[in-house]
Design a protein around this motif. Structure first.
Motif, short mmCIF file in Angstrom:
data_model
loop_
_atom_site.label_atom_id
_atom_site.label_comp_id
_atom_site.label_asym_id
_atom_site.label_seq_id
_atom_site.Cartn_x
_atom_site.Cartn_y
_atom_site.Cartn_z
N VAL A 146 11.59 -6.64 3.25
CA VAL A 146 11.47 -5.18 3.08
C VAL A 146 9.99 -4.84 2.87
O VAL A 146 9.23 -5.67 2.36
CB VAL A 146 12.32 -4.65 1.90
N ALA A 147 9.59 -3.65 3.27
CA ALA A 147 8.21 -3.21 3.07
C ALA A 147 8.22 -1.78 2.57
O ALA A 147 9.22 -1.06 2.74
CB ALA A 147 7.44 -3.33 4.39
N ILE A 148 7.12 -1.37 1.95
CA ILE A 148 7.07 -0.04 1.31
C ILE A 148 5.94 0.79 1.90
O ILE A 148 4.80 0.32 2.00
CB ILE A 148 6.87 -0.18 -0.22
N ILE A 149 6.25 2.03 2.26
CA ILE A 149 5.21 3.02 2.60
C ILE A 149 5.12 3.99 1.42
O ILE A 149 6.11 4.63 1.06
CB ILE A 149 5.54 3.78 3.90
N ARG A 189 12.90 -9.64 -0.12
CA ARG A 189 11.53 -10.20 -0.12
C ARG A 189 10.59 -9.07 0.29
O ARG A 189 10.69 -8.56 1.40
CB ARG A 189 11.49 -11.35 0.90
N LEU A 190 9.72 -8.65 -0.63
CA LEU A 190 8.76 -7.58 -0.34
C LEU A 190 7.60 -8.18 0.46
O LEU A 190 6.93 -9.10 -0.02
CB LEU A 190 8.28 -6.95 -1.65
N VAL A 191 7.39 -7.66 1.69
CA VAL A 191 6.42 -8.32 2.58
C VAL A 191 5.15 -7.50 2.83
O VAL A 191 4.24 -7.99 3.51
CB VAL A 191 7.07 -8.69 3.94
N GLY A 192 5.09 -6.27 2.32
CA GLY A 192 3.85 -5.52 2.53
C GLY A 192 3.95 -4.10 2.04
O GLY A 192 5.04 -3.59 1.76
N VAL A 193 2.79 -3.47 1.91
CA VAL A 193 2.73 -2.08 1.47
C VAL A 193 1.66 -1.35 2.27
O VAL A 193 0.63 -1.93 2.61
CB VAL A 193 2.47 -1.99 -0.07
N ALA A 194 1.95 -0.09 2.58
CA ALA A 194 0.98 0.76 3.30
C ALA A 194 0.95 2.13 2.64
O ALA A 194 1.92 2.54 1.98
CB ALA A 194 1.39 0.90 4.76
N GLY A 230 -0.38 -9.63 -5.08
CA GLY A 230 -0.62 -10.68 -4.10
C GLY A 230 0.10 -10.43 -2.78
O GLY A 230 0.58 -11.34 -2.12
N LEU A 231 0.18 -9.15 -2.41
CA LEU A 231 0.88 -8.75 -1.18
C LEU A 231 -0.14 -8.34 -0.12
O LEU A 231 -1.23 -7.88 -0.48
CB LEU A 231 1.69 -7.47 -1.44
N PRO A 232 0.22 -8.39 1.16
CA PRO A 232 -0.69 -7.81 2.15
C PRO A 232 -0.69 -6.28 2.08
O PRO A 232 0.37 -5.66 2.00
CB PRO A 232 -0.15 -8.28 3.50
N ALA A 233 -1.90 -5.68 2.07
CA ALA A 233 -2.02 -4.22 2.24
C ALA A 233 -2.18 -3.97 3.73
O ALA A 233 -3.05 -4.56 4.36
CB ALA A 233 -3.22 -3.70 1.48
N LEU A 234 -1.34 -3.11 4.28
CA LEU A 234 -1.30 -2.91 5.72
C LEU A 234 -1.56 -1.45 6.04
O LEU A 234 -1.42 -0.57 5.19
CB LEU A 234 0.10 -3.28 6.24
N SER A 235 -1.92 -1.19 7.32
CA SER A 235 -1.87 0.20 7.77
C SER A 235 -0.40 0.51 8.05
O SER A 235 0.43 -0.41 8.20
CB SER A 235 -2.70 0.36 9.05
N VAL A 236 -0.07 1.80 8.14
CA VAL A 236 1.32 2.17 8.42
C VAL A 236 1.76 1.56 9.75
O VAL A 236 2.86 1.01 9.87
CB VAL A 236 1.50 3.71 8.41
N GLU A 276 0.65 -1.18 11.23
CA GLU A 276 0.85 -2.64 11.08
C GLU A 276 2.18 -2.92 10.39
O GLU A 276 2.92 -3.82 10.79
CB GLU A 276 -0.28 -3.24 10.24
N LEU A 277 2.46 -2.12 9.35
CA LEU A 277 3.71 -2.33 8.60
C LEU A 277 4.92 -2.12 9.51
O LEU A 277 5.88 -2.89 9.50
CB LEU A 277 3.74 -1.39 7.39
N LEU A 278 4.84 -1.05 10.34
CA LEU A 278 5.98 -0.73 11.21
C LEU A 278 6.15 -1.74 12.34
O LEU A 278 7.23 -1.88 12.90
CB LEU A 278 5.84 0.69 11.77
N ALA A 279 5.07 -2.44 12.68
CA ALA A 279 5.15 -3.46 13.74
C ALA A 279 5.52 -4.83 13.15
O ALA A 279 5.70 -5.79 13.89
CB ALA A 279 3.81 -3.55 14.47
N GLY A 280 5.63 -4.91 11.83
CA GLY A 280 5.81 -6.21 11.16
C GLY A 280 7.26 -6.63 11.05
O GLY A 280 8.15 -6.08 11.70
#
Ligand SMILES: NC(=O)c1ccc[n+]([C@@H]2O[C@H](COP(=O)([O-])OP(=O)(O)OC[C@H]3O[C@@H](n4cnc5c(N)ncnc54)[C@H](O)[C@@H]3O)[C@@H](O)[C@H]2O)c1
Length: 388
Positions: free
Chosen positions: A22-25, A45-50, A65-71, A73-77
């Motif tokens: 799961v990821a969070i915007i 499993r939290l895999v990223g935040v944008a 300790g998570l990857p910070a992504l652009s929106v 990148e997160l949506l393509a992940g």
């Protein structure tokens, strides 16, 4: 609106045997509560935040300790479910982007800033064979579920009436950026009344008709403290609302929501049945003590035993498990859309000074079953079991 068959087909996480990614915007005020809440479930499993503010995403991501992504990148992940923690006014646009990226959406409340926007989001999800889950999920907590079992057990008889009260002085003094609470899509009804209405709908079923009165006591508010101390907020949505709600099963409930009240002594939620009464704790919490009485007998206290602390994200864990097993998830878009229509209708009823009948209905979500915590691989900790 019904979920199509495609939506109820079991899905496996990207890697069999692994937790659902799961990821969070939205890396704002509520983000840490979600990060902590999601970590309680071994199935997630939290895999990223944008965030639209990359520095906000970076700060929250670094702490975990998570990857910070652009929106983008997160949506393509790899996330299967994307959690939308943006303000209500962005829920539709962010939700649409999530669905169009082929991800299931779990959004903070309300589903969207208006019923029309919420209905379009649900139509898009149905067309794409994707699911929408929506906060609040507090009704899945110990108190909401104990209330459900007491109502369903029938000792109180059919619930014929009730009252719900959410009155406070507003979030101006604790939220770092409180402006959005005073714009359409928020206000005391959409921001806080949503907890009370969701609890009522899970207990009693759908609402058929509403009446409403709305008022704004202070059209301009000054932020009293915090990073924006002294700034003015132009109030664009009513801050004191009183509603009459008629439920399909026959109950008539009054609901007061306000950001204009310093203090009061009313209880959060009371239900009156043919044979007794039930007093519920704050539906914005997972736990709390309930009180019931039969006829004019003594009040009896009932304390829930599980999911009584800080569990934001419980609805996401339930949704991930529902995706795996092919059942309907409980904090679902159908119920959220119905609750959103009820809130939107209260505002319209107040504007035109006439009752408004609702178009949508929804099924009551299934009560949680024995084995629920085990199925979600819930890791209880004394800290999380404190009050949210
Ligand atoms: N703060 C709370 O205690 C609380 C509690 C329960 C629910 N909620 C709900 O959670 C949601 C977020 O509330 P919050 O208090 O965290 O708000 P916030 O303003 O603190 O944070 C929202 C974040 O979303 C980001 N954002 C806004 N538009 C965006 C977009 N289009 N794309 C990407 N990022 C965007 C902002 O930059 C900000 O960092 C709201 O729906 C609110 O009702 C908040």
């Amino acid at each position: 609106m019904k979920m199509n068959e495609l939506q109820l087909k079991p899905e496996t996480p990207t890697q069999p045997g692994m937790a659902t990614p799961v990821a969070i915007i939205g890396a704002g005020d509520i983000f840490p509560a979600y990060a902590a809440g999601l970590a309680q479930f071994g199935t997630l499993r939290l895999v990223g935040v944008a965030d639209a503010r990359p520095e906000a995403a970076a700060a929250q991501a670094q702490a975990l300790g998570l990857p910070a992504l652009s929106v983008d990148e997160l949506l393509a992940g790899e996330a299967q479910i994307v959690i939308n923690l943006t303000p209500p006014q962005a829920h539709r646009a962010v939700g649409e982007a999530v669905l169009k990226a082929g991800k299931h959406l779990y959004t903070e409340k309300p589903l969207a800033g208006s019923f029309a926007d919420g209905a379009e989001l649900m139509e898009l999800a149905t067309a794409l064979g994707l699911r929408i889950g929506c906060a609040p999920d507090t009704f899945l907590g110990g108190a909401g579920q104990l209330a459900r079992s007491l109502v369903d057990a029938g000792q109180l008889g059919r619930i014929v009436a009730g009252q719900a009260t959410m009155m406070e002085r507003g979030p101006d003094d604790w939220h770092p950026n409180p402006g959005f609470f005073y714009r359409p899509g928020a206000g005391p009804l959409m921001d806080m009344g949503v907890y009370y209405l969701t609890q009522l709908v899970q207990l009693l079923g759908p609402i058929t008709r509403v009446k409403g009165m709305a008022h704004t006591s202070w059209p301009i508010r000054q932020i009293p403290r915090g990073p924006r101390q002294g700034e003015s907020i132009q109030v664009e949505t009513p801050t004191h609302l009183v509603a009459g709600l008629e439920f399909e099963q026959g109950a008539f409930i009054t609901l007061s929501t306000s950001f204009d009240v310093w203090k009061h002594k009313s209880s959060h939620l009371e239900l009156y049945g043919e044979r007794g009464s039930l007093v519920l704790p704050d539906p914005n919490q997972f736990g709390g003590v309930l009180e019931s009485c039969e006829a004019d007998g003594d009040w009896q206290a009932h304390a829930p035993q599980s999911f009584t602390g800080r569990h934001r994200g419980l609805g996401v864990a339930d949704m991930a498990e529902a995706l795996r097993s092919g059942r309907q998830h409980r904090a679902n878009g159908e119920m959220a859309l119905h609750v959103l229509e009820a809130m939107d209708a209260v505002l319209r009823a107040a504007e035109k000074n006439a009752p408004v009948s609702l178009r949508t209905r929804c099924a009551r979500p299934d009560p949680v079953n024995p084995g629920f915590a085990e199925a979600l691989q819930f890791k209880s900790s004394p800290k999380q079991e404190q009050r949210a």
